[in-house]
Motif scaffolding. Structure first.
Motif, PDB file in Angstrom:
ATOM      1  N   GLY A 665       5.132  30.517  -1.945  1.00  0.00           N
ATOM      2  CA  GLY A 665       5.566  30.388  -3.330  1.00  0.00           C
ATOM      3  C   GLY A 665       6.720  29.438  -3.544  1.00  0.00           C
ATOM      4  O   GLY A 665       7.205  29.275  -4.663  1.00  0.00           O
ATOM      5  N   ALA A 666       7.229  28.771  -2.438  1.00  0.00           N
ATOM      6  CA  ALA A 666       8.382  27.887  -2.571  1.00  0.00           C
ATOM      7  C   ALA A 666       8.019  26.430  -2.356  1.00  0.00           C
ATOM      8  O   ALA A 666       8.886  25.592  -2.147  1.00  0.00           O
ATOM      9  CB  ALA A 666       9.455  28.289  -1.563  1.00  0.00           C
ATOM     10  N   ALA A 667       6.719  26.095  -2.398  1.00  0.00           N
ATOM     11  CA  ALA A 667       6.301  24.706  -2.165  1.00  0.00           C
ATOM     12  C   ALA A 667       6.799  23.776  -3.254  1.00  0.00           C
ATOM     13  O   ALA A 667       7.085  22.593  -3.017  1.00  0.00           O
ATOM     14  CB  ALA A 667       4.776  24.650  -2.067  1.00  0.00           C
ATOM     15  N   ALA A 668       6.902  24.346  -4.460  1.00  0.00           N
ATOM     16  CA  ALA A 668       7.346  23.493  -5.574  1.00  0.00           C
ATOM     17  C   ALA A 668       8.810  23.074  -5.450  1.00  0.00           C
ATOM     18  O   ALA A 668       9.231  22.096  -6.059  1.00  0.00           O
ATOM     19  CB  ALA A 668       7.139  24.241  -6.901  1.00  0.00           C
ATOM     20  N   LEU A 669       9.574  23.838  -4.632  1.00  0.00           N
ATOM     21  CA  LEU A 669      10.995  23.511  -4.478  1.00  0.00           C
ATOM     22  C   LEU A 669      11.171  22.147  -3.872  1.00  0.00           C
ATOM     23  O   LEU A 669      11.966  21.342  -4.345  1.00  0.00           O
ATOM     24  CB  LEU A 669      11.673  24.580  -3.614  1.00  0.00           C
ATOM     25  CG  LEU A 669      13.154  24.354  -3.301  1.00  0.00           C
ATOM     26  CD1 LEU A 669      13.988  24.397  -4.601  1.00  0.00           C
ATOM     27  CD2 LEU A 669      13.679  25.420  -2.328  1.00  0.00           C
ATOM     28  N   MET A 670      10.451  21.841  -2.804  1.00  0.00           N
ATOM     29  CA  MET A 670      10.572  20.539  -2.127  1.00  0.00           C
ATOM     30  C   MET A 670      10.057  19.437  -3.018  1.00  0.00           C
ATOM     31  O   MET A 670      10.611  18.327  -3.029  1.00  0.00           O
ATOM     32  CB  MET A 670       9.807  20.572  -0.804  1.00  0.00           C
ATOM     33  CG  MET A 670      10.089  19.353   0.055  1.00  0.00           C
ATOM     34  SD  MET A 670      11.852  19.245   0.484  1.00  0.00           S
ATOM     35  CE  MET A 670      11.910  17.522   1.005  1.00  0.00           C
ATOM     36  N   LYS A 671       8.995  19.764  -3.775  1.00  0.00           N
ATOM     37  CA  LYS A 671       8.458  18.759  -4.673  1.00  0.00           C
ATOM     38  C   LYS A 671       9.453  18.413  -5.777  1.00  0.00           C
ATOM     39  O   LYS A 671       9.588  17.254  -6.171  1.00  0.00           O
ATOM     40  CB  LYS A 671       7.132  19.278  -5.263  1.00  0.00           C
ATOM     41  CG  LYS A 671       6.422  18.264  -6.134  1.00  0.00           C
ATOM     42  CD  LYS A 671       5.105  18.824  -6.647  1.00  0.00           C
ATOM     43  CE  LYS A 671       4.411  17.787  -7.525  1.00  0.00           C
ATOM     44  NZ  LYS A 671       3.120  18.295  -8.078  1.00  0.00           N
ATOM     45  N   TRP A 672      10.135  19.463  -6.214  1.00  0.00           N
ATOM     46  CA  TRP A 672      11.136  19.211  -7.280  1.00  0.00           C
ATOM     47  C   TRP A 672      12.330  18.431  -6.765  1.00  0.00           C
ATOM     48  O   TRP A 672      12.845  17.546  -7.431  1.00  0.00           O
ATOM     49  CB  TRP A 672      11.587  20.573  -7.842  1.00  0.00           C
ATOM     50  CG  TRP A 672      12.656  20.427  -8.896  1.00  0.00           C
ATOM     51  CD1 TRP A 672      12.461  20.138 -10.203  1.00  0.00           C
ATOM     52  CD2 TRP A 672      14.054  20.586  -8.707  1.00  0.00           C
ATOM     53  NE1 TRP A 672      13.662  20.074 -10.875  1.00  0.00           N
ATOM     54  CE2 TRP A 672      14.675  20.363  -9.943  1.00  0.00           C
ATOM     55  CE3 TRP A 672      14.855  20.898  -7.579  1.00  0.00           C
ATOM     56  CZ2 TRP A 672      16.053  20.437 -10.131  1.00  0.00           C
ATOM     57  CZ3 TRP A 672      16.218  20.978  -7.767  1.00  0.00           C
ATOM     58  CH2 TRP A 672      16.810  20.737  -9.041  1.00  0.00           C
ATOM     59  N   PHE A 673      12.759  18.743  -5.506  1.00  0.00           N
ATOM     60  CA  PHE A 673      13.926  18.064  -4.920  1.00  0.00           C
ATOM     61  C   PHE A 673      13.441  16.841  -4.152  1.00  0.00           C
ATOM     62  O   PHE A 673      13.596  16.730  -2.939  1.00  0.00           O
ATOM     63  CB  PHE A 673      14.679  19.039  -4.013  1.00  0.00           C
ATOM     64  CG  PHE A 673      16.078  18.583  -3.683  1.00  0.00           C
ATOM     65  CD1 PHE A 673      17.039  18.473  -4.678  1.00  0.00           C
ATOM     66  CD2 PHE A 673      16.415  18.244  -2.377  1.00  0.00           C
ATOM     67  CE1 PHE A 673      18.304  18.059  -4.367  1.00  0.00           C
ATOM     68  CE2 PHE A 673      17.699  17.819  -2.075  1.00  0.00           C
ATOM     69  CZ  PHE A 673      18.656  17.720  -3.064  1.00  0.00           C
ATOM     70  N   PRO A 675      12.901  12.406  -3.726  1.00  0.00           N
ATOM     71  CA  PRO A 675      13.817  11.265  -3.523  1.00  0.00           C
ATOM     72  C   PRO A 675      14.599  10.885  -4.763  1.00  0.00           C
ATOM     73  O   PRO A 675      15.765  10.511  -4.672  1.00  0.00           O
ATOM     74  CB  PRO A 675      12.854  10.147  -3.110  1.00  0.00           C
ATOM     75  CG  PRO A 675      11.695  10.845  -2.501  1.00  0.00           C
ATOM     76  CD  PRO A 675      11.524  12.112  -3.278  1.00  0.00           C
ATOM     77  N   GLY A 676      13.993  10.987  -5.894  1.00  0.00           N
ATOM     78  CA  GLY A 676      14.711  10.612  -7.115  1.00  0.00           C
ATOM     79  C   GLY A 676      15.908  11.506  -7.377  1.00  0.00           C
ATOM     80  O   GLY A 676      16.999  11.028  -7.730  1.00  0.00           O
ATOM     81  N   LEU A 677      15.683  12.811  -7.215  1.00  0.00           N
ATOM     82  CA  LEU A 677      16.787  13.738  -7.434  1.00  0.00           C
ATOM     83  C   LEU A 677      17.865  13.592  -6.369  1.00  0.00           C
ATOM     84  O   LEU A 677      19.056  13.763  -6.643  1.00  0.00           O
ATOM     85  CB  LEU A 677      16.255  15.176  -7.453  1.00  0.00           C
ATOM     86  CG  LEU A 677      17.271  16.256  -7.813  1.00  0.00           C
ATOM     87  CD1 LEU A 677      17.885  15.977  -9.191  1.00  0.00           C
ATOM     88  CD2 LEU A 677      16.621  17.640  -7.777  1.00  0.00           C
ATOM     89  N   GLN A 678      17.428  13.249  -5.157  1.00  0.00           N
ATOM     90  CA  GLN A 678      18.406  13.035  -4.080  1.00  0.00           C
ATOM     91  C   GLN A 678      19.314  11.853  -4.407  1.00  0.00           C
ATOM     92  O   GLN A 678      20.540  11.930  -4.263  1.00  0.00           O
ATOM     93  CB  GLN A 678      17.672  12.807  -2.752  1.00  0.00           C
ATOM     94  CG  GLN A 678      16.886  14.007  -2.268  1.00  0.00           C
ATOM     95  CD  GLN A 678      16.051  13.703  -1.047  1.00  0.00           C
ATOM     96  OE1 GLN A 678      16.281  12.721  -0.330  1.00  0.00           O
ATOM     97  NE2 GLN A 678      15.015  14.528  -0.824  1.00  0.00           N
TER      98      GLN A 678
END
Length: 829
Positions: A665-673, A675-678
């Motif tokens: 259920g936490a796969a979306a976390l990496m997608k959200w964070f 390169p752009g957000l970094q």
């Protein structure tokens, strides 16, 4: 003919005229005593010279004296030896009086119509003889009863007395001696002149020998008073007694020999001085410089004594001033017993010197010597003072006027001593050869000669006048003085040598102020004169030289590229740039490999760029500070490090997000964070620091400052923080990001990867934080330019720590262990 109650007295002892009056007033004249004492007196006291006149001046001289003094023990009737020893130089004094009287009588402008006469008697230099001579001089009677009457009436009669040799300061007391005058100088003035010589020649350490009487003790007191606080100290005071002079002279010689003082002052009679010098000669003490009082400074007996000539050479003394008496030498040489059959004293001189029909015309002796007319000139002045006082008294204004009341005018037949005393107090005359003369109370203004005993080519000594003293000060020709050493260099007599420039005096406890130690001045202090009491602090822009003698302008000091420390730090910084660039090239070349692509290769390249900026910003701190360099260096430092730490923080957050995304259920976390957000996070964190720097540099930026508080010969030029708050916010924000990064990296250190970058970030942040925690106290306590060096060191150390901890393991695998640079190996557990 009017008898004028007047003395011209020769007493060199200050107490003589006082004791004369005291003896009379005590009425010691019982008939029995007269029979027992006066019968012993020699007829020499009855010998004298007399010349009649309208006014008679009495003269009392010590022409004869005892060869030895008999001590009276009062167990038997008093006894005195014969008073028969003859003094030729005193005979010169007598004839100075006679010459002056005759000269005045020939003067048509002085005492016109009044003839002066004289009555001259011998006193033998002792009180009984002086009394016997004085009584007939005054009254013409020698009975005891008359002496009692005279003792009762003499003081109220205000009889003027003029002395030509009495020098004691006590006689200046007008309350005790209202009718006393003298043409001899007050010895207090003479002692003051000796004190001025000691001060002038900087004799800081002297010994003093005095005779045990009023003369010696008063001279010592005057000398101490005059030299107090003027750099002259007395090492010792040796007292000698006339009745025990042989023993006391030896004691004085021992004291002088043991003393470190090289200048010795002697206030004694010439007979005592001779014994002291003989005692010194026996001990071979020949390296002392003697300063002579008037009692012996012109003694022919001492100067001609070959036994002490080695010691007495170079003596400097203050003496009664010498003057000339025009016509006096011709007058003396014309004297002989045939032309002056009534002159018993000349007859005595002829009998003693010739015994025949010789003449004085070509004779050279103390009687005809005109080179030292000192006391002789005093006698001459005394007669002229008396004559002018009489002239003033007898001069009646408008005497020939019909309206003149003659009852108000004095005449030579009716002279009142009190009236004459008033005129004597006002005497202000010019002598025949132009010298101004007047009385100041009992005294005359101080006028002395400074005498030097110098060797002649034949080895004998002579008196040389090297200066004069008057009421205006000392006038001295130092270049012609011949000192005891035989040279013209002034002798040195000090307890301690003068402190050279660069040092100050420090008095020794319990010792005179002339004894001291020389303490070097401290840093930043100088003394530029010899014998300085204090060291002076240099102005803030100056510093003392090595010798501590002058203040020199401080050199401007800053961390320069040319000095060893600057070169070293520059080399380390440039090396860091080179190493970072090399790592950047390696990563760029192997950018497609798993090791580079892991954890966002874009952040790795940004981190390397920020590290390069960190190394480069350290170079901005080196060199002469300027307005723009001071502003740029802190901004570059703050922004570079925030950028660097922001990259590490985002990297750590990526690691945590990657492993969190593996959970259900936490796969979306990496997608959200992604390169752009970094990139946005790095920019956000960095922007905060940029805003802090802009506000700080706009409101209160660092400025170049000359640091004068550092002790040393240099002024440190550095950037001073006008606002500590701004600098603290910059450092605090870097610290906040670093601590956050350390905490997150510490939490991610045990995640299950063969190559977990969180471990590397943890170690790098530990080093980073340790460096900057140690930086704060080092920065605060470092002096001068080393403050800048400490900050540069912290920048370089933390930069190298991040570079090696983060990238060294990766470069090792990329270059040396390529087999491990695989996704399988990196993802292995």
């Amino acid at each position: 003919m009017s008898w004028f109650l007047w003395f011209v007295t020769p007493w060199s002892s200050s107490s003589f005229p006082l004791l004369l009056l005291t003896v009379l007033s005590r009425q010691i004249g019982l008939e029995g005593v007269q029979a027992s004492v006066c019968s012993r007196w020699e007829t020499h006291t009855n010998m004298g010279l007399f010349q009649g006149g309208d006014v008679i001046i009495g003269g009392l001289f010590n022409l004869y004296f005892m060869s030895s003094l008999t001590e009276q023990d009062f167990n038997k009737k008093p006894y005195y030896d014969s008073c028969i020893s003859f003094r030729p130089y005193t005979l010169r004094y007598i004839h100075a009086m006679v010459f002056a009287v005759e000269e005045i009588n020939r003067n048509n402008s002085l005492l016109q119509g009044v003839k002066l006469g004289y009555r001259i008697l011998n006193s033998c230099g002792l009180y009984p003889w002086a009394l016997q001579a004085t009584i007939p001089l005054l009254i013409g009677i020698a009975s005891t009863s008359t002496a009692v009457v005279v003792s009762e009436v003499l003081a109220p009669l205000s009889v003027p007395i003029i002395s030509y040799r009495a020098s004691c300061p006590c006689l200046s007391n007008r309350h005790k001696f209202p009718s006393f005058f003298r043409t001899m100088q007050n010895s207090m003035y003479l002692t003051q002149a000796m004190a001025q010589l000691a001060i002038r020649f900087k004799w800081a350490w002297v010994g003093v020998v005095i005779t045990n009487n009023d003369y010696g003790h008063s001279a010592l007191q005057t000398f101490q008073k005059e030299t107090q606080g003027k750099g002259v100290c007395i090492d010792f005071v040796q007292i000698v007694n006339k009745h025990a002079i042989m023993n006391d002279a030896k004691k004085a010689a021992i004291t002088i020999e043991a003393s470190t003082a090289r200048v010795i002052l002697i206030f004694c009679w010439h007979t005592d001085v001779r014994q002291i010098l003989l005692a010194l000669a026996e001990r071979n003490v020949t390296d002392r410089q003697f300063l002579a009082s008037g009692a012996w400074s012109t003694s022919n007996e001492l100067m001609q004594d070959l036994a002490i000539s080695k010691l007495s050479s170079g003596v400097v003394g203050v003496a009664i001033r010498s003057s000339t008496i025009p016509g006096f030498e011709n007058y003396l040489r014309s004297l002989n017993p045939y032309n002056h059959p009534d002159n018993v004293f000349i007859r005595e001189l002829w009998e003693r010197e010739f015994g025949g029909t010789e003449s004085l015309e070509k004779m050279q002796d103390v009687f005809t010597d005109m080179s030292q007319l000192r006391e002789t000139y005093n006698v001459y002045l005394a007669v002229y003072a008396a004559a002018h006082a009489l002239h003033s008294l007898l001069s009646c204004p408008n005497r020939d006027s019909p309206t003149n009341n003659s009852s108000t005018c004095s005449s030579a037949k009716h002279i009142k001593p009190r009236e004459l005393l008033q005129h004597l107090n006002k005497v202000n005359i010019s002598t025949p050869h132009g010298e101004m003369f007047y009385f100041q109370g009992a005294d005359i203004p101080p006028r002395f000669d400074i005498i030097n005993w110098q060797k002649t080519p034949d080895g004998s000594l002579k008196f040389v006048v090297v200066g004069q003293v008057n009421e205006f000060g000392i006038h001295l020709n130092e270049s012609v003085i011949q000192w005891n050493t035989g040279s013209s260099e002034v002798p040195v007599s000090v307890c301690s040598k003068s402190c050279p420039p660069g040092t100050r005096k420090a008095n020794r406890k319990g010792e005179p102020v002339c004894c001291f130690d020389c303490i070097p001045c401290g840093e930043g202090e100088i003394s530029n004169i010899t014998g300085s009491l204090h060291c002076e602090r240099c102005p803030s822009e100056f510093w003392s030289n090595t010798e501590r003698t002058v203040c020199i302008r401080r050199q401007t000091d800053f961390l320069s590229f040319n000095e060893t420390l600057g070169i070293t730090l520059t080399t380390v910084a440039v090396s860091g740039v080179i190493v970072t660039t090399a790592v950047f090239v390696v990563f760029l070349y192997y950018r497609q490999t798993p090791m580079v692509r892991a954890n966002n290769s874009e952040l790795s390249f940004l981190l390397l760029l920020s590290l390069k900026l960190c190394f480069l910003c350290s170079l901005v701190f080196i060199g002469r500070p300027s307005v723009w360099s001071c502003r740029f260096q802190q901004a570059a430092f703050g922004i570079s490090f925030v950028l660097c730490v922001s990259c590490l923080l985002v990297k750590t957050m990526v690691v945590l997000a990657a492993f969190r995304s593996a959970r259900p259920g936490a796969a979306a976390l990496m997608k959200w964070f992604g390169p752009g957000l970094q990139r946005g996070s790095v920019c956000l964190f960095t922007s905060v620091q940029i805003i802090i720097c802009i506000i700080w540099l706009s409101l209160s930026p660092p400025v170049p400052h000359r640091d004068l508080g550092i002790q040393g010969s240099k002024v440190t030029l550095k950037c001073t923080m006008a606002s500590v708050v701004g600098f603290s916010l910059v450092l605090g924000y870097i610290g906040l990001l670093a601590c956050t990064c350390l905490l997150l990296a510490f939490l991610a250190r045990k995640l299950p990867d063969n190559f977990n970058e969180a471990k590397l970030i943890t170690f790098s942040m530990l080093i980073f934080c340790a460096v900057w925690v140690a930086f704060v106290p080092a920065y605060v306590s470092s002096p001068g330019k080393y403050v800048v060096a400490v900050e540069i060191f912290a920048i370089l150390a933390s930069s190298y720590g991040l570079l090696f901890c983060i990238f060294a393991p990766k470069c090792f695998i990329i270059l040396l262990r390529p087999e491990k640079n695989t996704k399988k190996h990196l993802m292995g557990r």
